[in-house]
Design an enzyme around this catalytic site. Structure first.
Site, PDB file in Angstrom:
ATOM      1  N   ASP A  42       0.803  -1.226   0.000  1.00  0.00           N
ATOM      2  CA  ASP A  42       0.000   0.000   0.000  1.00  0.00           C
ATOM      3  C   ASP A  42       0.838   1.279   0.000  1.00  0.00           C
ATOM      4  OD1 ASP A  42      -2.638   1.271   0.093  1.00  0.00           O
ATOM      5  OD2 ASP A  42      -2.018   1.934   2.079  1.00  0.00           O
ATOM      6  N   SER A  82      -4.243   7.330  -0.444  1.00  0.00           N
ATOM      7  CA  SER A  82      -4.564   6.264  -1.388  1.00  0.00           C
ATOM      8  C   SER A  82      -6.049   6.357  -1.724  1.00  0.00           C
ATOM      9  CB  SER A  82      -4.253   4.905  -0.742  1.00  0.00           C
ATOM     10  OG  SER A  82      -4.786   3.871  -1.542  1.00  0.00           O
ATOM     11  N   GLN A 115      -2.660   1.480  -8.141  1.00  0.00           N
ATOM     12  CA  GLN A 115      -3.206   2.358  -7.105  1.00  0.00           C
ATOM     13  C   GLN A 115      -3.235   3.788  -7.618  1.00  0.00           C
ATOM     14  OE1 GLN A 115      -1.087   3.468  -3.299  1.00  0.00           O
ATOM     15  NE2 GLN A 115      -2.620   2.091  -2.482  1.00  0.00           N
TER      16      GLN A 115
END
Length: 188
Positions: free
Chosen positions: A99, A123, A173
């Site tokens: 992440d 994010s 992402q």
């Protein structure tokens, strides 16, 4: 399977999973960059005691092996015991560890900020395609690059490889990355 997390009548998060597999030819079209050094040559950058992360110099590797700008590469592995046969848990660890990498790729591709350190990063989504079984407690190379940045949003695409070069996952992402907004109540 689709899971939705509502919050006061609005959808806060949605997650989906498809787990069908078929026996086919195994083809890998994304190359492992053999010019990159191993984890023993990386710079430790652990922000949790549950895993190890070793960042590689952004100039290392084969030029042109990845498309996009802002290449961010690190070796990572879990340091806590994980059942070798629990693929779901290994995939959860990969999701957790991956992440942070896309934001780094977008940051490296971003033009210099007006005032260093005054930025907002978040994010916006995180998608992972798991291609092959993996062991999160063994070293994996996380190789990310930014494929575009506009309107305060950057798209990073990354590939995760086992130490022997097997492509185990692809990550995408979208990252919100911009100068921090001035607070209305901040002194001028």
């Amino acid at each position: 399977r689709v899971m939705t997390a509502p919050l006061k009548g609005a959808v806060r998060a949605t997650a989906g999973a498809v787990t069908l597999t078929f026996t086919t030819v195994d083809v890998t079209t994304v190359p492992f960059d053999h010019a990159l050094p191993g984890p023993e040559h990386g710079t430790p950058d652990n922000w949790s005691d549950t895993f190890e992360r070793r960042d590689l110099d952004h100039g290392e590797g084969t030029p042109g092996v990845r498309t996009g700008a802002g290449r961010h590469v690190a070796w990572m592995r879990v340091t806590v015991p994980v059942d070798p046969d629990d693929q779901l848990l290994h995939r959860c660890w990969l999701a957790y560890m991956s992440d942070d990498m896309p934001a780094g790729a977008v940051r490296l591709a971003h033009p210099p900020l007006q005032v260093e350190g005054e930025r907002f990063v978040a994010s916006l989504d995180h998608t992972i395609w798991f291609h092959r079984p993996l062991r999160a407690d063994q070293w994996h190379l996380y190789d990310f690059s930014c494929h575009g940045y506009t309107g305060g949003r950057g798209l990073a695409i990354g590939h995760v490889f086992s130490a022997d070069g097997t492509h185990v996952a692809t990550v995408a992402q979208e990252v919100l990355f911009r100068n921090a907004r001035e607070r209305k109540d901040a002194p001028r």
